[in-house]
Enzyme design. Structure first.
Site, mmCIF file in Angstrom:
data_model
loop_
_atom_site.group_PDB
_atom_site.id
_atom_site.type_symbol
_atom_site.label_atom_id
_atom_site.label_comp_id
_atom_site.label_asym_id
_atom_site.label_seq_id
_atom_site.Cartn_x
_atom_site.Cartn_y
_atom_site.Cartn_z
ATOM 1 N N CYS A 155 -13.975 -27.736 4.879
ATOM 2 C CA CYS A 155 -12.695 -27.103 4.576
ATOM 3 C C CYS A 155 -11.587 -28.154 4.567
ATOM 4 O O CYS A 155 -11.590 -29.071 5.377
ATOM 5 C CB CYS A 155 -12.407 -26.041 5.633
ATOM 6 S SG CYS A 155 -10.826 -25.217 5.428
ATOM 7 N N CYS A 195 -8.276 -27.261 4.817
ATOM 8 C CA CYS A 195 -7.029 -26.653 5.293
ATOM 9 C C CYS A 195 -6.378 -27.593 6.298
ATOM 10 O O CYS A 195 -6.999 -28.518 6.808
ATOM 11 C CB CYS A 195 -7.285 -25.283 5.923
ATOM 12 S SG CYS A 195 -7.922 -25.323 7.603
ATOM 13 N N HIS A 218 -6.558 -21.566 9.025
ATOM 14 C CA HIS A 218 -7.902 -21.758 8.465
ATOM 15 C C HIS A 218 -8.392 -20.481 7.792
ATOM 16 O O HIS A 218 -8.958 -20.514 6.694
ATOM 17 C CB HIS A 218 -8.891 -22.190 9.551
ATOM 18 C CG HIS A 218 -10.310 -22.140 9.072
ATOM 19 N ND1 HIS A 218 -10.851 -23.102 8.249
ATOM 20 C CD2 HIS A 218 -11.278 -21.205 9.241
ATOM 21 C CE1 HIS A 218 -12.093 -22.777 7.943
ATOM 22 N NE2 HIS A 218 -12.384 -21.628 8.537
ATOM 23 N N ASP A 233 -8.092 -7.077 -0.220
ATOM 24 C CA ASP A 233 -7.211 -7.409 0.905
ATOM 25 C C ASP A 233 -7.933 -7.017 2.160
ATOM 26 O O ASP A 233 -8.779 -6.101 2.136
ATOM 27 C CB ASP A 233 -5.924 -6.579 0.862
ATOM 28 C CG ASP A 233 -6.170 -5.168 1.376
ATOM 29 O OD1 ASP A 233 -6.748 -4.368 0.615
ATOM 30 O OD2 ASP A 233 -5.861 -4.870 2.550
ATOM 31 N N ASP A 252 0.862 -1.180 0.000
ATOM 32 C CA ASP A 252 0.000 0.000 0.000
ATOM 33 C C ASP A 252 0.902 1.234 0.000
ATOM 34 O O ASP A 252 2.128 1.127 0.071
ATOM 35 C CB ASP A 252 -0.979 -0.037 1.176
ATOM 36 C CG ASP A 252 -0.289 -0.031 2.528
ATOM 37 O OD1 ASP A 252 0.930 0.201 2.585
ATOM 38 O OD2 ASP A 252 -0.971 -0.274 3.539
ATOM 39 N N CYS A 258 -8.267 -27.830 9.606
ATOM 40 C CA CYS A 258 -9.518 -28.600 9.570
ATOM 41 C C CYS A 258 -9.262 -30.084 9.298
ATOM 42 O O CYS A 258 -10.040 -30.930 9.710
ATOM 43 C CB CYS A 258 -10.476 -27.996 8.547
ATOM 44 S SG CYS A 258 -11.167 -26.421 9.136
#
Lengths: 384, 384
Positions: free
Chosen positions: A310, A312, A341, A272, A93, A315
């Site tokens: 999920c 991930c 996650h 974002d 940014d 998970c």
């Protein structure tokens, strides 16, 4: 300069688009969600974790890195990618948001924004040229133009002044990048930022000038600052209808799953937000059926993963009961597992959105997602 | 019951031994260093991190897990292994150390130790039988006998009383395990603890009885509590000379690399300590040449890894400069990356010790290690 954007698919039923940004640090599939690596790390996570979640682009905060460890240190150490061990793309940014929001005593002039460091009170000035030099020093793949932010609501004259200054600063930033390129630097792409708050006429007026400048992409600025989802999405729809189709469109600071899905429907390519990871560290995660408060007593013996849908690492390997225990006990591993996650969940969301766009069924994807997300069904206690 | 110990090598020049413990959750190579997973996590680290560091056995704290999430919860969720996602072996302590050290208002009687929870002030009693039932409920591979600890130095009568009570409690613990086995439970191995502080005669007297009891291994208790390295190692040498060769020997609470190397030289097989990981979270790590304080300004632009000789994930991927930045900025990732190194460093140390023992060159290994460890050479600033 290695930067290009290919628009690959347009959804038939909505304004959603799928594309591909090429950078010197790999490709970025759009729609993209960028986790925020504020001071050189996405809090608690390693680059391997981020790659594992499918992440191809991160956001770095110019303001924070400028103050600590400092741009000279980062440059000496080979740039932000090498410093933090991240091989994917980085968007930085401009620092504009933080110099305004983290500094009560800032002074805005035509030159830039003078502020005191929130770390040690030292005085600094960041303007459109310094913002370019810092982002170049950090080694960003995509830099952002330095814009003037104002608190909303504001009188229309204030909004106009900020738009005019943002446009003057946009030109100065482009000039500074050109100067850097003359020195063999400044290889980064540069995105302009549309301003005007929630005043449609001002946003249109701002973009009328902005479109004539040689930016590689356009950001939707001054939104998601309290105006509410309906009005925010109206402005998104307005801006996207006007932005050229062949440049990426970045909606700054958006990260609630519902906002992401709605913004994509209106033609946004990049977003974002710290929200998913900040929430995760505080023990709240988004799952496919809504929000889950990890330390809820109902999960004390719940063997299910945070989100049964999920895949991930968290998970696949850990139960709600274990995560709840970690949060209740103040164990740092809880923050880490919830963050894994959270990032995976957002990236998986934009990846599924991308597939739906490619298959021309984004409208259906959106309504299925929203119906399910609002169902809260996993919040019900497991039978035990 | 799946527990056995094979003594595989004895070093020629020292009393060091290399062996192999077999448990229902895999093999444990000795000498072994056990990271401490206090409340169900080795702070900041996942089981994958621990496996990646070569770890095959963890220590879990009975006291902490008993209070939170509670033994019924852990048992309902399939035991501590499943709860925390750890497939390797787990040794649990008896809770004796914490009920004494975390509770000013404890009351010791023949029955056990009555204490107030440090979490909510609730009253509890842990004695030799409850300690067995809790460790069984947690699903430990190796449980520890509940012993009486006293603050040292203490009058000799106090030491004697504690030894006598420790021996009575040792028998009661064994009886309770036998009772549990009658019910089809209590499959865990059980280690007896030798007491007597730094009084060699009392330690000898304690072991004279302990050796007659059916323990699967023996721990060296009441040491590394302030008596100093020389005296501590004297007691280690004494105990190990007397302990039977065919049972593992566990020196509790030892984790400084120099102590580890010296204890192994005297015949110790297992150790545990929070020191390496606690230090790491505070920004100090052990490296092959000594201690390194990560936030030292000298490392601000140092591109070398924490330990150029280490092949842990942190040392392979991140610089001192980056780690220093993370610690200076208060980023949690710093604690995590330093912890990865800390665990890897200790396990790598005992693995190299094991190889040296197998090759009959432990004395040389020890002197090379000590010379280098005390050299502090990596603390010198990198040329830049």
């Amino acid at each position: 300069m290695t930067f290009s954007f290919q628009l690959e698919h347009r959804d038939g039923g909505t304004a959603a688009r799928a594309g591909r940004i090429t950078t010197a640090h790999g490709e970025v599939l759009t729609p993209a969600f960028m986790p925020v690596g504020t001071v050189g790390s996405v809090k608690t996570l390693t680059p391997d974790d981020l790659r594992g979640a499918g992440c191809d682009v991160l956001l770095g905060n110019t303001y924070h890195l400028y103050l600590r460890p400092g741009v000279d240190t980062v440059r000496t150490l080979g740039g932000l990618h090498r410093f933090m061990g991240w091989r994917g793309a980085i968007l930085t940014d401009s620092g504009g948001f933080q110099v305004m929001s983290l500094n009560e005593l800032n002074k805005v002039s035509e030159e830039g924004v003078e502020f005191r460091s929130h770390l040690d009170g030292s005085r600094h000035l960041i303007g459109p040229e310094t913002a370019m030099r810092i982002q170049d020093g950090l080694g960003a793949d995509i830099a952002m133009s330095f814009d003037q932010l104002i608190e909303l609501p504001a009188p229309i004259e204030k909004v106009r002044e900020a738009v005019d200054r943002t446009l003057r600063w946009a030109r100065r930033g482009l000039d500074e990048r050109a100067r850097l390129r003359g020195e063999g630097r400044g290889v980064m792409a540069l995105f302009g930022i549309n301003q005007g708050g929630t005043d449609a006429a001002e946003r249109a007026r701002c973009f009328a000038t902005l479109r004539g400048l040689e930016f590689d992409g356009y950001a939707l600025g001054g939104l998601w600052v309290g105006e509410g989802r309906t009005l925010g999405l109206e402005m998104v729809e307005r801006d996207c209808a006007e932005f050229p189709a062949d440049r990426p469109r970045y909606l700054m600071g958006v990260g609630h799953p519902v906002d992401v899905v709605e913004a994509v429907a209106r033609g946004v390519d990049m977003m974002d937000c710290v929200l998913p990871t900040r929430n995760a560290r505080r023990g709240t995660v988004f799952v496919s059926t809504g929000r889950l408060v990890v330390r809820n007593a109902a999960y004390a013996r719940d063997e299910r993963p945070l989100d049964p849908e999920c895949d991930c690492d968290t998970c696949r390997k850990f139960s709600r009961a274990y995560l709840r225990h970690l949060f209740v006990s103040g164990e740092l591993l809880g923050m880490r597992l919830a963050s894994v996650h959270a990032v995976h969940q957002m990236i998986s969301l934009v990846r599924r959105a991308r597939t739906a766009i490619a298959e021309g069924r984004y409208a259906a994807f959106r309504s299925e997602f929203l119906d399910k997300f609002r169902s809260n069904e996993t919040l019900v206690r497991a039978a035990s």
